[in-house]
Design a protein around this motif. Structure first.
Motif, short mmCIF file in Angstrom:
data_model
loop_
_atom_site.label_atom_id
_atom_site.label_comp_id
_atom_site.label_asym_id
_atom_site.label_seq_id
_atom_site.Cartn_x
_atom_site.Cartn_y
_atom_site.Cartn_z
N ASP A 1 -18.87 -32.64 82.20
CA ASP A 1 -17.48 -32.97 81.92
C ASP A 1 -16.89 -32.24 80.73
O ASP A 1 -15.75 -32.46 80.38
CB ASP A 1 -17.35 -34.48 81.67
N SER A 2 -17.66 -31.42 80.10
CA SER A 2 -17.13 -30.74 78.93
C SER A 2 -16.33 -29.52 79.35
O SER A 2 -16.61 -28.89 80.37
CB SER A 2 -18.30 -30.30 78.05
N TYR A 3 -15.34 -29.17 78.56
CA TYR A 3 -14.60 -27.93 78.85
C TYR A 3 -15.51 -26.71 78.75
O TYR A 3 -15.19 -25.65 79.27
CB TYR A 3 -13.38 -27.78 77.93
N LEU A 4 -16.65 -26.88 78.13
CA LEU A 4 -17.60 -25.76 78.03
C LEU A 4 -18.21 -25.42 79.38
O LEU A 4 -18.68 -24.31 79.60
CB LEU A 4 -18.74 -26.13 77.08
N THR A 5 -18.27 -26.41 80.26
CA THR A 5 -18.97 -26.16 81.52
C THR A 5 -18.10 -26.35 82.74
O THR A 5 -18.45 -25.94 83.83
CB THR A 5 -20.17 -27.11 81.66
N ARG A 6 -16.99 -27.02 82.54
CA ARG A 6 -16.17 -27.35 83.69
C ARG A 6 -15.57 -26.08 84.29
O ARG A 6 -15.07 -25.23 83.57
CB ARG A 6 -15.05 -28.30 83.26
N GLU A 7 -15.64 -25.95 85.59
CA GLU A 7 -15.08 -24.77 86.24
C GLU A 7 -13.99 -25.17 87.21
O GLU A 7 -13.93 -26.31 87.67
CB GLU A 7 -16.17 -24.01 86.98
N LEU A 8 -13.17 -24.22 87.53
CA LEU A 8 -12.05 -24.42 88.42
C LEU A 8 -12.50 -24.97 89.77
O LEU A 8 -13.49 -24.50 90.33
CB LEU A 8 -11.40 -23.06 88.64
N THR A 9 -11.77 -25.95 90.30
CA THR A 9 -12.05 -26.44 91.64
C THR A 9 -10.82 -26.24 92.52
O THR A 9 -9.73 -25.97 92.03
CB THR A 9 -12.38 -27.94 91.62
N ALA A 10 -11.02 -26.42 93.81
CA ALA A 10 -9.90 -26.24 94.75
C ALA A 10 -8.80 -27.26 94.46
O ALA A 10 -7.61 -26.96 94.57
CB ALA A 10 -10.40 -26.36 96.17
N SER A 11 -9.17 -28.47 94.09
CA SER A 11 -8.12 -29.46 93.82
C SER A 11 -7.38 -29.16 92.52
O SER A 11 -6.18 -29.44 92.40
CB SER A 11 -8.65 -30.90 93.83
N ASP A 12 -8.05 -28.57 91.55
CA ASP A 12 -7.35 -28.10 90.35
C ASP A 12 -6.23 -27.14 90.76
O ASP A 12 -5.10 -27.24 90.31
CB ASP A 12 -8.28 -27.31 89.42
N LEU A 13 -6.60 -26.20 91.64
CA LEU A 13 -5.64 -25.19 92.06
C LEU A 13 -4.43 -25.83 92.73
O LEU A 13 -3.30 -25.44 92.50
CB LEU A 13 -6.30 -24.21 93.04
N GLU A 14 -4.75 -26.81 93.57
CA GLU A 14 -3.64 -27.47 94.28
C GLU A 14 -2.68 -28.14 93.32
O GLU A 14 -1.47 -28.13 93.50
CB GLU A 14 -4.22 -28.52 95.22
N ARG A 15 -3.24 -28.72 92.27
CA ARG A 15 -2.44 -29.51 91.34
C ARG A 15 -1.56 -28.65 90.45
O ARG A 15 -0.53 -29.08 89.94
CB ARG A 15 -3.38 -30.30 90.44
N ILE A 16 -1.99 -27.44 90.18
CA ILE A 16 -1.29 -26.63 89.18
C ILE A 16 -0.04 -26.01 89.78
O ILE A 16 -0.09 -25.33 90.78
CB ILE A 16 -2.22 -25.54 88.62
N ASP A 17 1.10 -26.28 89.13
CA ASP A 17 2.34 -25.66 89.58
C ASP A 17 2.93 -24.84 88.43
O ASP A 17 2.41 -24.84 87.32
CB ASP A 17 3.33 -26.71 90.08
N ARG A 18 4.01 -24.20 88.72
CA ARG A 18 4.59 -23.27 87.75
C ARG A 18 4.96 -23.98 86.45
O ARG A 18 4.77 -23.44 85.35
CB ARG A 18 5.81 -22.57 88.36
N GLN A 19 5.48 -25.17 86.56
CA GLN A 19 5.92 -25.87 85.36
C GLN A 19 4.75 -26.12 84.41
O GLN A 19 4.89 -26.03 83.20
CB GLN A 19 6.60 -27.20 85.74
N ARG A 20 3.61 -26.45 84.99
CA ARG A 20 2.39 -26.65 84.19
C ARG A 20 2.10 -25.43 83.33
O ARG A 20 1.73 -25.54 82.16
CB ARG A 20 1.19 -26.81 85.10
N LEU A 21 2.23 -24.26 84.00
CA LEU A 21 1.91 -23.02 83.30
C LEU A 21 2.91 -22.79 82.16
O LEU A 21 2.53 -22.45 81.04
CB LEU A 21 1.96 -21.83 84.26
N VAL A 22 4.16 -22.98 82.49
CA VAL A 22 5.21 -22.80 81.48
C VAL A 22 4.95 -23.73 80.28
O VAL A 22 5.01 -23.31 79.12
CB VAL A 22 6.60 -23.08 82.10
N ASP A 23 4.65 -25.00 80.60
CA ASP A 23 4.44 -25.98 79.52
C ASP A 23 3.24 -25.61 78.66
O ASP A 23 3.28 -25.70 77.43
CB ASP A 23 4.23 -27.38 80.12
#
Lengths: 497, 527
Positions: free
Chosen positions: A199-221
């Protein structure tokens, strides 16, 4: 460059002062290389402070000029990355980095931006890691102003083009799909998770559901929240004049503020690894073996134990052919092509101690046995004066090379700044290496290596690995460590199948 | 979304004519007065060994190395892998380095050889049993007859005795202790390159060590090193997702040429290489006339000459000429195809026979590869971004010493049939024949190629390496000729070369398809 490095070197007769050279005949070739005499290389460590500049807004810039070629490199290190992601934002830093480079910037849409960069023959990239996002520019001097404009636009005004975001997600999804293919990648991933948790950011890797959740506004923010001048470090090298380039940077970065100041230093995972013999089945003729445990965090950069650990690791398996593991496992017995030990001393959390090798399935056990023997030996026996002196001399005599490349030097200083090494760190490096004694090496081996805490990971045909080659099998060497099979992960979700 | 015209674009446009000229002049601007040549000084010794020197007085080091103009293309079936294996043996020491007792060491090596002769005879018997179907693998230790087991046990005893006398990896130790870094070597199909970076004041050490191991090498630990190379093969080829398929694709591509086998060699050959073969190999290919050394860094060229004469002058010139590679690649008559199902990403490879190293068409192929590759290259723009048929694609040329190839690689998008990807890739190659490349696109690519040639000069180690690898292929002058010849490529040239070489009879196509339901595959598809 000569002035910058402060190098003084006499070239000429290789014979030492005092011996006279025969006037007619060439000097005889000594029968052994130790008999060669060399003039000393007087090397003055470059003063990091001399290259360091501060710009308004909290930007630190290192400038190392080099007029040899008409090329300029700029690296911008931002104190953001996975560690700034809040719960539910996993994967955002990765996408931000990708889309900063690929999503267009300023007035230019993605295609126009890419075309400009390529036409100028500039190289631009953005790379994210757990605690840094590094944006790089490499350009010819002739088009530096144009390239800089594009670079700064990329940093300050990324467009995060909606259409390109969809494309990048599609491409990334394919990359995720491939995560179960390569044994090396699997081994490294699983091992990190065993040591630092899931669960640490040191080991956590991108998943398909992460990708689905991320939209443009997230990136901007995320970009607005975490990218700005405060805490940012630049490494500039090449065909530049410091005053000029600093003036330009000051102007171009004016007003570039993040909403949030970087929380520094970052904090690592609290996970305690569970020692055991783990394995992941993969149908390959070679078993990959990783053995290790948590190591050391670098808190006091003058701590003599750290330097003793560096030398200890070099002796064990970090020093290539002069190291013990290489000698026994590769050179003596031909069991492996690659065998190496690492003692990563991380500044913000305990680094990894790791031994890694690959051997055909039947001989993995035998090679593992040797690894355990050598760890034990380091803890029991004081290494010889010669063995320690070899490493010291190697590190000290190769030290000047670190500063040969202006680009490398600028990046080195930027990293020093980021992790908080004091200004005199490199000035004192060699004397601290010199001060390490053989006894100190054994002491740190006893204190920081612990065979009972070892996490073992094998990737390959496990029953063949366990069976051994007739000389030794896994059961004979694992002591009371349980055997724990790891299920393969679905590459898209990284959840066990 | 269309791009808006803005001041940035206008400024860039006005540069476009000047850029290439400026780049070209700047590229050799060590000082503006210098002619447009790389400041490499050359000399040769009477025994034929050549030296190249490029001074970089601002450095505290010298990157030094030498190339033997021999690679896996000089091998034959039964002996594949020997060039690379031999590279390993060059680190095992000499009469002086690596042993405490050179006399007894040499005796043990001969005793080991005598045993190995008998062992080889046993393995010939194992191969016969394998051919008869009695055993599944002639090298499986479990199937060894008692005589073989006994011989191998006796051999191990000799190895242990030899080890007592050895000074392990002394060659590496001496270099390391002197502050040298990056000691290593590499073998490819055309050449074998040995390199290291030494502190500038230790220059003579390089001369001592390198001339010594050329003069008086001892190939000790031959058989344990044979095991190491087998592990290397397992690591690089047999344990990666596509390694074995790539090897077979390469073997399919070449009909007659010795480029057919991978430099690491076939496993069955690796298991049977002999010390006598290694020695013969050395005699044939490591004569000074077949070697070029190069130094980049902080040194006095007069001193380098003096040291070269003193140290390398000792190597006797060879009486025999170095054998050429005479086998030509047979003209391909029909398209070749391969279809693999693998635990790997679905992907496509398209290969064409092209031209060797300094052939006049190689510059055109470099421009074609650059047009197709990269972030704004045609493959990515059209196939990945516009048509969404793949997730990555690139093209490259491999113009080697004796022959060359041109290849396109594309990674598939899940759910898109490989037929479509293949059609799109071939479509792009067809376009090159029929549509002349625009001035702007050609300019862009030339800018990139010239900038790359400049960047290749930055790192002294890499610069040294390039001098050596190009010498191994034919001439280091490629490094300074290449930008000018590349800039001369025209849109007509591109059409001509595409029309001539990108034809079905000259083509090999490989499709790798991801195995469905494999243990590594995703469960279900995601869209």
């Amino acid at each position: 460059m000569l002035g910058v490095v402060g190098l003084s070197l006499w070239l000429g007769s290789e014979v030492s002062a005092g011996a006279s050279r025969p006037s007619a005949a060439a000097p005889a070739i000594p029968s052994r290389p130790e008999q060669l005499q060399f003039l000393p290389l007087e090397f003055q460590v470059p003063e990091r402070a001399k290259f360091r500049y501060e710009l308004p807004g909290g930007v630190i810039v290192y400038v190392v000029p080099d007029r040899a070629l008409p090329l300029v490199k700029i690296q911008a290190v931002f104190r953001t990355g996975a560690f700034r992601e809040r719960p539910g934002e996993e994967g955002t830093a990765r996408l931000v980095a990708r889309l900063m480079r690929n999503g267009g910037a300023g007035a230019l849409d993605p295609k126009a931006f890419d075309e400009e960069v390529d036409f100028l023959a500039a190289r631009m990239s953005v790379f994210d890691s757990d605690t840094a996002v590094i944006a790089s520019l490499d350009t010819l001097t002739a088009v530096l102003p144009q390239a800089m404009d594009l670079f700064v636009a990329m940093l300050r005004e990324p467009r995060f083009d909606e259409e390109r975001l969809v494309q990048e997600k599609r491409i990334l999804l394919e990359e995720l799909r491939q995560r179960g293919d390569d044994a090396e990648e699997i081994a490294q991933r699983e091992f990190r998770r065993l040591l630092y948790g899931e669960d640490s950011y040191l080991t956590r890797e991108l998943t398909a559901s992460d990708l689905e959740r991320i939209d443009r506004q997230r990136l901007v923010d995320f970009h607005r929240r975490t990218f700005g001048r405060s805490g940012t470090i630049l490494a500039v090298s090449g065909d530049v004049e410091p005053k000029e380039v600093l003036e330009t940077l000051k102007r171009k970065l004016d007003g570039f503020e993040a909403l949030e100041a970087p929380p520094w230093p970052p904090v690592g995972s609290e996970q305690r690894p569970r020692p055991a013999v783990y394995y992941l089945e993969k149908d390959i003729p070679q078993g990959k073996a990783l053995l290790g445990h948590l190591g050391v965090q670098w808190q006091d950069f003058g701590d003599p134990e750290i330097y003793a650990l560096m030398i200890m690791n070099d002796i064990l398996g970090g020093g290539g052919f002069t190291s013990r593991l290489m000698r026994r496992i590769r050179s003596d017995e031909g069991l492996a092509y690659r065998v190496v030990s690492m003692m990563a001393i991380q500044p913000f959390w305990r680094g990894m101690f790791l031994v890694i090798f690959d051997s055909k399935s039947a001989t993995v056990a035998r090679a593992t046995q040797i690894v355990l023997e050598e760890i034990g030996r380091l803890q029991r026996e004081v290494p010889s004066q010669e063995e320690v002196a070899l490493v010291q001399q190697a590190l000290i005599d190769s030290f000047p090379r670190r500063f040969d490349s202006p680009a490398q030097m600028a990046r080195l200083f930027a990293e020093d700044e980021r992790i908080g090494r004091p200004l005199d760190f490199w000035n004192r490096y060699r004397e601290r290496i010199r001060a390490v004694t053989p006894e100190a090496v054994r002491e740190v081996a006893k204190k920081y290596l612990d065979p009972d805490q070892l996490v073992w990971l094998f990737v390959g045909r496990f029953s063949d690995i366990a069976a051994g080659d007739g000389r030794v099998n896994l059961d004979q060497i694992r002591g009371s460590q349980p055997i724990v099979p790891l299920p393969p992960r679905d590459p898209l979700t990284l959840r066990p199948k | 979304m269309t791009a808006k015209k803005d001041s940035l674009r206008t400024r860039v446009k006005s540069w476009c004519v000047c850029l290439v000229a400026a780049l070209f002049l700047a590229s050799y601007g060590w000082a503006s007065e210098r002619p447009a040549r790389l400041p490499v000084e050359e000399f040769a010794l009477p025994n034929g060994m050549k030296f190249l020197m490029l001074q970089r007085p601002e450095l505290s080091t010298v990157s030094a190395g030498w190339v033997a103009k021999v690679g896996s293309a000089n091998e034959r079936p039964g002996l594949t892998g020997i060039a690379h294996f031999f590279e390993h043996m060059m680190f095992k020491g000499t009469k002086t380095l690596g042993t405490r007792d050179p006399v007894r060491d040499a005796q043990i090596i001969e005793e080991q050889e005598a045993l190995q002769e008998k062992i080889r005879a046993e393995y010939a018997g194992q191969r016969e049993r394998y051919r008869l179907g009695e055993i599944g693998d002639p090298f499986d230790p479990a199937d060894r007859p008692p005589a073989l087991i006994e011989l191998e046990a006796r051999f191990v005893k000799l190895v242990e005795e030899q080890r007592q006398l050895m000074v392990k990896d002394e060659f590496d130790r001496i270099y390391r202790m002197a502050g040298a870094t990056g000691l290593n070597a590499t073998t490819n199909q055309d050449s074998t390159i040995y390199f290291v970076t030494v502190p500038a004041n230790k220059l003579e050490l390089w001369f001592w060590m390198e001339s010594e191991r050329l003069r008086d090498p001892v190939f000790r630990e031959f058989y344990s090193e044979r095991d190491v190379v087998q592990e290397e093969r397992r690591l690089r080829i047999e344990s990666t997702p596509t390694g074995r398929y790539e090897e077979q694709l390469n073997a399919l591509f070449w009909t007659s040429h010795p480029y057919k086998w991978d430099t690491i060699g076939w496993m069955s050959d690796l298991k049977t290489l002999t010390l006598a073969e290694a020695r013969a190999f050395f005699e044939t290919y490591y004569a000074p006339g077949n070697l070029t050394a190069a130094l980049v860094g902080n040194f006095d060229p007069k001193r380098v000459r003096e040291l070269a004469e003193r140290y390398f002058g000792r190597l006797p010139a060879s009486q025999r000429p170095v054998p050429d590679v005479v086998t030509l690649e047979e003209q391909q008559l029909a398209e070749k195809r391969m279809h693999a199902v693998c635990d790997c990403p679905s992907q496509l490879r398209v290969l064409y026979h092209a031209v060797p190293f300094r052939h006049r068409d190689r510059y055109v192929f470099d421009v074609i590869a650059a047009l197709l590759s990269g972030s704004t290259g045609r493959l990515r723009q059209r196939i990945v971004l516009e048509q969404k048929l793949g997730v990555g694609a690139a093209a490259a040329q491999d113009a080697q010493r004796w022959a060359g190839s041109f290849s396109v690689y594309a990674e598939a998008q899940e759910g898109i049939p490989l037929e479509s990807l293949e059609a799109a890739v071939l479509g792009e190659l067809e376009r090159l024949k029929t549509e002349p490349v625009s001035e702007r696109e050609l300019q862009k690519v030339k800018n990139q190629l010239v900038a790359a040639s400049l960047r290749n000069l930055e790192n002294p180690f890499f610069l040294n390496f390039q001098l050596l690898i190009y010498e191994g292929m034919g001439s280091w002058r490629h490094l300074e000729e290449w930008p000018e010849r590349t800039l001369a490529v025209t849109a007509d040239d591109i059409q001509r070369v595409a029309a001539r070489y990108f034809i079905p009879e000259n083509r090999t196509v490989a499709r790798y398809e991801r195995r469905q339901g494999g243990v590594n595959a995703a469960q279900g598809s995601v869209q």
